[in-house]
Design a protein around this motif. Sequence first.
Motif, PDB file in Angstrom:
ATOM      1  N   LEU A 195      16.165  36.955 -22.774  1.00 15.99           N
ATOM      2  CA  LEU A 195      15.620  37.874 -23.774  1.00 15.99           C
ATOM      3  C   LEU A 195      15.898  39.306 -23.333  1.00 15.99           C
ATOM      4  O   LEU A 195      15.526  39.703 -22.225  1.00 15.99           O
ATOM      5  N   GLY A 196      16.543  40.091 -24.168  1.00 16.89           N
ATOM      6  CA  GLY A 196      16.894  41.472 -23.813  1.00 16.89           C
ATOM      7  C   GLY A 196      15.771  42.433 -24.131  1.00 16.89           C
ATOM      8  O   GLY A 196      15.482  42.698 -25.301  1.00 16.89           O
ATOM      9  N   VAL A 197      15.124  42.951 -23.091  1.00 14.73           N
ATOM     10  CA  VAL A 197      13.977  43.848 -23.269  1.00 14.73           C
ATOM     11  C   VAL A 197      14.223  45.144 -22.511  1.00 14.73           C
ATOM     12  O   VAL A 197      14.665  45.127 -21.360  1.00 14.73           O
ATOM     13  N   ILE A 198      13.930  46.267 -23.163  1.00 10.27           N
ATOM     14  CA  ILE A 198      14.060  47.591 -22.549  1.00 10.27           C
ATOM     15  C   ILE A 198      12.675  48.214 -22.415  1.00 10.27           C
ATOM     16  O   ILE A 198      11.847  48.105 -23.327  1.00 10.27           O
ATOM     17  N   ASN A 199      12.454  48.869 -21.316  1.00 13.96           N
ATOM     18  CA  ASN A 199      11.191  49.569 -21.087  1.00 13.96           C
ATOM     19  C   ASN A 199      11.252  50.918 -21.790  1.00 13.96           C
ATOM     20  O   ASN A 199      11.944  51.831 -21.351  1.00 13.96           O
ATOM     21  N   ALA A 200      10.530  51.048 -22.891  1.00  9.80           N
ATOM     22  CA  ALA A 200      10.474  52.316 -23.629  1.00  9.80           C
ATOM     23  C   ALA A 200       9.150  53.026 -23.391  1.00  9.80           C
ATOM     24  O   ALA A 200       8.702  53.817 -24.218  1.00  9.80           O
ATOM     25  N   GLY A 201       8.547  52.733 -22.241  1.00  4.85           N
ATOM     26  CA  GLY A 201       7.292  53.380 -21.923  1.00  4.85           C
ATOM     27  C   GLY A 201       7.447  54.764 -21.334  1.00  4.85           C
ATOM     28  O   GLY A 201       6.459  55.462 -21.109  1.00  4.85           O
ATOM     29  N   VAL A 251       4.861  50.822 -19.958  1.00  5.42           N
ATOM     30  CA  VAL A 251       5.481  50.362 -18.719  1.00  5.42           C
ATOM     31  C   VAL A 251       4.818  49.074 -18.247  1.00  5.42           C
ATOM     32  O   VAL A 251       5.492  48.149 -17.764  1.00  5.42           O
ATOM     33  N   GLU A 252       3.484  48.983 -18.382  1.00  2.31           N
ATOM     34  CA  GLU A 252       2.758  47.810 -17.913  1.00  2.31           C
ATOM     35  C   GLU A 252       3.204  46.549 -18.653  1.00  2.31           C
ATOM     36  O   GLU A 252       3.415  45.492 -18.043  1.00  2.31           O
ATOM     37  N   GLU A 253       3.357  46.666 -19.961  1.00  2.00           N
ATOM     38  CA  GLU A 253       3.784  45.508 -20.755  1.00  2.00           C
ATOM     39  C   GLU A 253       5.183  45.072 -20.335  1.00  2.00           C
ATOM     40  O   GLU A 253       5.462  43.873 -20.209  1.00  2.00           O
ATOM     41  N   PHE A 254       6.051  46.039 -20.084  1.00  2.00           N
ATOM     42  CA  PHE A 254       7.412  45.688 -19.672  1.00  2.00           C
ATOM     43  C   PHE A 254       7.408  44.965 -18.335  1.00  2.00           C
ATOM     44  O   PHE A 254       8.094  43.947 -18.160  1.00  2.00           O
ATOM     45  N   ARG A 255       6.667  45.482 -17.385  1.00  2.00           N
ATOM     46  CA  ARG A 255       6.690  44.893 -16.046  1.00  2.00           C
ATOM     47  C   ARG A 255       6.105  43.476 -16.042  1.00  2.00           C
ATOM     48  O   ARG A 255       6.484  42.656 -15.213  1.00  2.00           O
ATOM     49  N   GLN A 256       5.208  43.193 -16.956  1.00  2.00           N
ATOM     50  CA  GLN A 256       4.686  41.841 -17.049  1.00  2.00           C
ATOM     51  C   GLN A 256       5.720  40.892 -17.649  1.00  2.00           C
ATOM     52  O   GLN A 256       5.890  39.764 -17.182  1.00  2.00           O
ATOM     53  N   ILE A 257       6.431  41.353 -18.667  1.00  2.00           N
ATOM     54  CA  ILE A 257       7.316  40.463 -19.412  1.00  2.00           C
ATOM     55  C   ILE A 257       8.733  40.412 -18.844  1.00  2.00           C
ATOM     56  O   ILE A 257       9.480  39.459 -19.096  1.00  2.00           O
ATOM     57  N   ALA A 258       9.137  41.427 -18.057  1.00  2.00           N
ATOM     58  CA  ALA A 258      10.537  41.533 -17.625  1.00  2.00           C
ATOM     59  C   ALA A 258      11.035  40.299 -16.879  1.00  2.00           C
ATOM     60  O   ALA A 258      12.124  39.774 -17.203  1.00  2.00           O
ATOM     61  N   PRO A 259      10.340  39.788 -15.864  1.00  2.00           N
ATOM     62  CA  PRO A 259      10.890  38.618 -15.157  1.00  2.00           C
ATOM     63  C   PRO A 259      11.016  37.394 -16.054  1.00  2.00           C
ATOM     64  O   PRO A 259      11.958  36.605 -15.914  1.00  2.00           O
ATOM     65  N   ILE A 260      10.075  37.210 -16.964  1.00  2.00           N
ATOM     66  CA  ILE A 260      10.132  36.063 -17.871  1.00  2.00           C
ATOM     67  C   ILE A 260      11.268  36.248 -18.876  1.00  2.00           C
ATOM     68  O   ILE A 260      12.019  35.311 -19.175  1.00  2.00           O
ATOM     69  N   ALA A 261      11.414  37.483 -19.389  1.00  2.00           N
ATOM     70  CA  ALA A 261      12.497  37.753 -20.335  1.00  2.00           C
ATOM     71  C   ALA A 261      13.854  37.540 -19.683  1.00  2.00           C
ATOM     72  O   ALA A 261      14.781  36.966 -20.281  1.00  2.00           O
ATOM     73  N   ALA A 262      14.002  37.995 -18.429  1.00  2.00           N
ATOM     74  CA  ALA A 262      15.283  37.831 -17.727  1.00  2.00           C
ATOM     75  C   ALA A 262      15.609  36.359 -17.524  1.00  2.00           C
ATOM     76  O   ALA A 262      16.764  35.944 -17.662  1.00  2.00           O
TER      77      ALA A 262
END
Length: 634
Positions: free
Chosen positions: A444-450, A429-440
Motif C-alpha cells: 500500500l503506497g502511503v505518504i506522510n503528509a503530516g 505523523v502519528e497516523e503514518f508511523r502506525q500504518i507505515a510498516p503494515i502498508a509497506a
Amino acid sequence: MTSTPTTPTPAHAPAPAPNTFQVDLRGLVDLLSHHLYSSPRVYVRELLQNAVDAVTARQALDPAATVHIRLSASAGTVTIEDSGIGLTAAEAHSLLATIGRSSKRGSRGDDDHGAAEAIRGLETTRQEFLGQFGIGLLACFVVARQIRVVTRSARDPQAAPVEWLATDDGSYTVRELPSEARPEPGTTVTLQARPGAEDWAEPAKVEQLARDYGSLLPYEITFDDATGAEPRRITDRPPVWDRPFPTPAARRVALAGHCDALFGFSPLDSIDLDLPVAGVRGVAYVLPEPTSPAHRAGHRVHLKGMLLTDNADNLLPDWAFFVRAVLDTDTLRPTASRENLYDDETLAAVREALGTRVRAWLAELAASEPERLAAFLSVHHLGVKSLARHDAELLGLMLPWLPFETSDGTMSLEEFAAAHSEIHFTRTVEEFRQIAPIAAAHGLGVINAGYTYDADLLTLLATVRPELKVSELDAGAVTERLDPVPAAAELALASFLATARTRLEAQSCDVALRAFQPVSVPALYLDDRQARQERDRTAALDSADSLWAGILGSLRGSAPRARLVLNHNNPLIRRIAALPDAALTATAVESLYGQALLMSQRPLRPADSTLLNRAFLGLLEWATHSADTQEDDK
C-alpha cells in the motif's frame, strides 16, 4: 457639553485675517526622536541626504562642476561640507527653518521671489533627489543643541556667503559673511552635540553610521577623524553585484564575502535581482541553514544609494523566507520616517517580480545544475514546497527533487509515483508511523503528509500527474488491502468477534478480523477524518443540553466509524479468542483496543481513559485472583 450661540457675520463684513500655525521646536524634536525615527542615528543620514541633494542640484545646474562631500567628527562636533548648489540668504530663511518645505518641492504663493525661483529651478531634477518630506536639517536636532550652516549659492555668484545659526530652543539667525568665509559655492554644516548625545558624535560611530547609510551613494564621500590621518573613503561603488569579474566563480566568491560582511553568514548560493523596468538592482543570498516559514527575514534596501532600512520584511513574498536580499531602487516609496518601504501597488508589483526571479532561479538549477539544486533542497525544501503549493508548473518541475517520507522510505514524489499508481496520504505523523510498516508489507503506497505543506502538495499532485489517483488514507482502504481470513476460521471465531463488537460499541468502534504483517502487531486502530468528526459529534452530544442534543442528533449520518482490526496471524489474538470466560474475553478486547489506541498516538477522550483504567484493573484482578486460586489448590 453646551454650545454658546454666535452672532452671524454679515455678508458684507470683511473676512478675518488668517493666522499662522506656530511650531514648538522642542516638541517637534521629541516627536521625531520618539515617534518618527527609530533611533537618533538617522541624523547622519539627514546630513548625507542634504549634501547629496545639494550636489545633485549643482550638477543639474553645471554638469562640468567638480563636486565632493567631506564628513568629519571630533570632540562633540560633526561637520559635513559639500560643493553643492548652496543657498542665498532668502533661501536660507525660506528653506532651512520651514517645516514641510523642501528645496526639492514646488511652492505656491511664496513671498520671496528669489526663493520661489530656486524652488522652481530645482523641480526639474526632482526625481534625482533623496529627500521626500521636507523635514530636512531640523531632524538633526535629535542629537544637536546647535546647528551652524555656512553656505554660498552657485546660482548667484555675486551673492555673499550666508551663515544660518539655529539652537534647539527654536531660535535662529541669518547673516551675511565676508566673501573669504566661503570662496566657492557649497555648504558646510556643523553640529554641536547636546548634553547626553555626545556618543553620537564620536568619530568611530559617525564613520560607521556614514558607511552604513552611504556606501552606495553616487558621489565620493570621505571621512576625516581629525587625527591627522588621510581621509578615508566612505562610498564603495559600484555595488558588488554590478562589478565585472573574470569568472563566475570569482563573482560567487566576492558575493559570498559581501554577504558575510553584511549579514554575518556564508550563503549557500546567490540570486541576482535585476528588474530594470522597476529600477531595482541587487542580490538575494540563500541562507545556509533551515529557517522557520513563520520567520520574516529583514532585507536591506537602499533608495538611490542611501540605506533606507536593513529590516524590510515586505520586500519579497512570504514563501521566500530562505533568502536575505540587499538591493538599490529608485522607484519604491519610503515611509514618512524613511526607514521602511511604503506598501503600495508599486511595491506589490516589485514583490511579485522578485518572487518570479527567485522561482526562475530554481527552474534554472533544475534544468542545468542538479547538484546545486539538490544541495539547496537538502536545506530549504520547505520553502520550495511552500512556493509549489501555488504553482503547479513548479511542482511538476520539482517532482524529481522534493523529498517526502513514504511507506517505502524517504524519496521524491517522482520515484514514489513510479511504484504506486494509487497514492494514499495521512494528515498526521502519528497516523503514518502506525500504518507505515503494515502498508509497506502489503504494497500500500502511503505518504506522510503530516509535515508543513505536504497535504497541499499531494492534493495538487493530481493536476500535475492526472494518471495518478491521490486520496487521503481511510480505514476501509487499509482494511481491504489486508489479507482476509478464511471463512471457516472467521466462522469459528464468530462468538469472540460478537463479544468484541458489543464491548467496543460504546467507543463507536467496529471490529474486523484480518491477517497481516508484521505478526508482532496484535491489533491495528484505524480511523479517518469522517470517523473522527463523528466521534467528536457523539462526545458533544453526550454533554449537550436538550436543545443542542436534538440539533446534534439530527446531524447523525452514515459516516464511517473507527475500526479495530485484529491480526489473525498473531498468536495472542488466537489465545484470547479461545478463552472460555466471556468476562475475561471482554476485558482482553478492551486491553487490545487501548494498546492499539496508544500505539496510534491519538489524544484520548475521557471515555477512552476510563476504558483503559477498567481494562488494566480488570486484568490485575484476574491475575491476582488466579494466583490466589492456585495457592488455595495447594
